[in-house]
Scaffold this active site. Sequence first.
Site, mmCIF file in Angstrom:
data_model
loop_
_atom_site.group_PDB
_atom_site.id
_atom_site.type_symbol
_atom_site.label_atom_id
_atom_site.label_comp_id
_atom_site.label_asym_id
_atom_site.label_seq_id
_atom_site.Cartn_x
_atom_site.Cartn_y
_atom_site.Cartn_z
ATOM 1 N N LYS A 285 0.664 -1.257 -0.083
ATOM 2 C CA LYS A 285 -0.122 -0.263 0.294
ATOM 3 C C LYS A 285 0.527 1.386 -0.090
ATOM 4 O O LYS A 285 1.892 0.878 1.371
ATOM 5 C CB LYS A 285 -0.881 0.097 1.005
ATOM 6 C CG LYS A 285 -1.671 1.093 1.256
ATOM 7 C CD LYS A 285 -3.262 0.982 2.221
ATOM 8 C CE LYS A 285 -3.953 1.879 2.307
ATOM 9 N NZ LYS A 285 -5.385 2.166 3.371
ATOM 10 N N GLU A 382 -19.538 -4.946 10.667
ATOM 11 C CA GLU A 382 -20.374 -4.263 11.144
ATOM 12 C C GLU A 382 -21.849 -4.669 11.835
ATOM 13 O O GLU A 382 -21.418 -5.194 13.636
ATOM 14 C CB GLU A 382 -20.799 -2.939 10.481
ATOM 15 C CG GLU A 382 -20.096 -2.154 9.851
ATOM 16 C CD GLU A 382 -19.311 -2.279 9.062
ATOM 17 O OE1 GLU A 382 -18.701 -1.374 8.199
ATOM 18 O OE2 GLU A 382 -19.340 -3.269 8.553
ATOM 19 N N ARG A 410 -24.954 -1.604 7.483
ATOM 20 C CA ARG A 410 -25.269 -2.927 7.571
ATOM 21 C C ARG A 410 -25.657 -3.743 8.888
ATOM 22 O O ARG A 410 -25.140 -5.017 8.617
ATOM 23 C CB ARG A 410 -23.872 -2.940 6.738
ATOM 24 C CG ARG A 410 -22.846 -2.002 5.488
ATOM 25 C CD ARG A 410 -21.562 -2.224 5.763
ATOM 26 N NE ARG A 410 -21.356 -3.333 4.663
ATOM 27 C CZ ARG A 410 -20.300 -3.810 4.619
ATOM 28 N NH1 ARG A 410 -19.478 -3.213 4.302
ATOM 29 N NH2 ARG A 410 -20.593 -4.781 3.161
#
Length: 651
Positions: A285, A382, A410
């Site tokens: 990343k 979640e 969610r």
Amino acid sequence: MTPLLPRIDRPQDLHGLDEDQLQQVAQEVREHIIDTVGEIGGHFGANLGTCEIAVALHSLLDSPRDKILWDVGHQAYPHKVLTGRRDQLPTIRQYEGLAPFCAIHESEHDVMGAGHASTSIGYAVGLKEGMRLKGDVDAGKVVAVIGDGAMTGGVAFEAISQAGGLGTPFVVVLNDNGMSISPNVGALSRSFDRVRLNPKLWHAREGVEHRLTELPGGIGAAIERLGPQLKESIKSFWAPGLFWEELDWAYTGVIDGHDVRALRRALRAALDARRPVVVHVATVKGKGFAAAEEGGLEGMEKWHAAKPGSIANRVPTKAKPASPDAPPKPPQYTQVFGDAMVREVRRDRRVVGITAAMNSGTGLNILQKAEPEHYFDVGIAEQQAVLFASGLALEGLKPVCAIYSTFLQRGFDQIVHDVCLQELDVLFAMDRAGLVGDDGPTHHGVFDIAYLRPLPNIVLAAPRDEAMLEHLLRTGLEHAGPFALRYPRGEALGTPLPSADGSGVRTIEVGTGEVLRTGSRVALVGYGSGVAKALEAADLLAEHGIEATVADARFAKPLDLPLLQMLAADHELLVTVEEGVLPGGFGSGVLEELHGSGANVGGLLRVGLPDRFVTHGKPALLHAEVGFTGRAIAQRVEAALTAGRGALAGA
């Protein structure tokens, strides 16, 4: 070398290039992103890690006939550059510019639009099975690119299970960089780390299998007779792809995600396999940007996104020192919440903070550092965050689920079935409530009032400023039962906080509002950030000789019915102001409550957000577009009073 990227106007322009040229294109894409995003701001680190993946995929596939699905989409800038949007990249996340994520209305190459993680594999199964049902023997290939952080989301596992059972022929590229926004957590992340750090594990496994069969004294022969059972046992210890293979997927990896040649070789074999295949790819990343690539986990997290003007000549710019004469800026709401959580944990050791992979975004990184035993990160899950909080509450703790308004959607079933039905002491701290700006409709927190208000047993509250945020957080923790607290993104208003040590924080009587300004003819009732807009409108109305009453509702459920009845009886026009959708929102609740009580309501004007998805852009631009400004509210009030109408008006 002669630049190649200016010649790439569509994915098919990659098809005639050799692998050295494709590697060059990937680097040019990376440099284009660094130069552009460093100037305008936007998602950064994840995009730098997927340049070679995007080039390799588009060099092998024929988009849009072949479908490439980018999970979340904050790693899809290289895909946008390669699909005809290279010169538009400077408009990304800008008002009326390119969308921050993939968007099906923007390009035929954006197969799916999503800003929430873990969904690409489910889309891919549906696409490929849809092709099969249509009997399209020449249907295109399907590839889903998903990060290892997104793999902590349960819906990804549900799709993997279904695809394995059906034998759906498509490819998943597992982009493994050890990060989502924050460092990944959980057992699956540790498994990926183990594989990524030692990609030769499977060679070691093969060696063990062979040497065991060569043991003397008949032992080796006996082991060899055990055959498949022995190998499965050894695989369960050694094999990085066992999880996938047990679900009837083929696994290949770990592939260097920055080597176009290696990627193409692995992808070509996977695409030809005619079964579900995962290609496990290791990337960095922030690849190619030293501050991110060489800064470890902290550097990668910091450079997940770049701020406007944060990079020049491909290196970070130095922040300008603040002027000694400049007044201090108000704190961010997120910072206020994070600091308050530390004080609440130290006041009451039952308090626990929970995040779903957004520790710095929710401010719980402050709690993680100060009180690590009272901090939990469940990953991008979640539903599990709400269930975990439910279990803690059953044990007598006071869990605080700090989840953005948009992401809490969610976990809705768990809020209904596990928290509200059982009246558990769970507090939902919903950051990013309202129009959040550049991330657009996938991230606007505009539905939480409407989706939570119908639920029995829950209290809905919103602070008008940072001081009230601290008071309402304390109120929620002292309340017995479910409690939801919404607050906006960005700077607070500069209201003095109760006290540095929390001694000035008080509880608010649930279901009570507060009159902030007294007037006549019109009463403006704000909820959360709507209070500041109401006060702004009142100031403008005063310039035209209309003195308005302004009240802070503080609670959308239960409402302060006596206060509302009084305001309705004493004023020609009652105006509700909320930064949420009007259908089912705060204003709807006021209307229902007043009519249900038989109150005499003259005129009622609801100000809020329209029944449509609002685009991306700076919040001020979006507020102006939808009429959520003090000036727009004042103009509507004047028009309503002038018309003398006594009917319900929508925004």
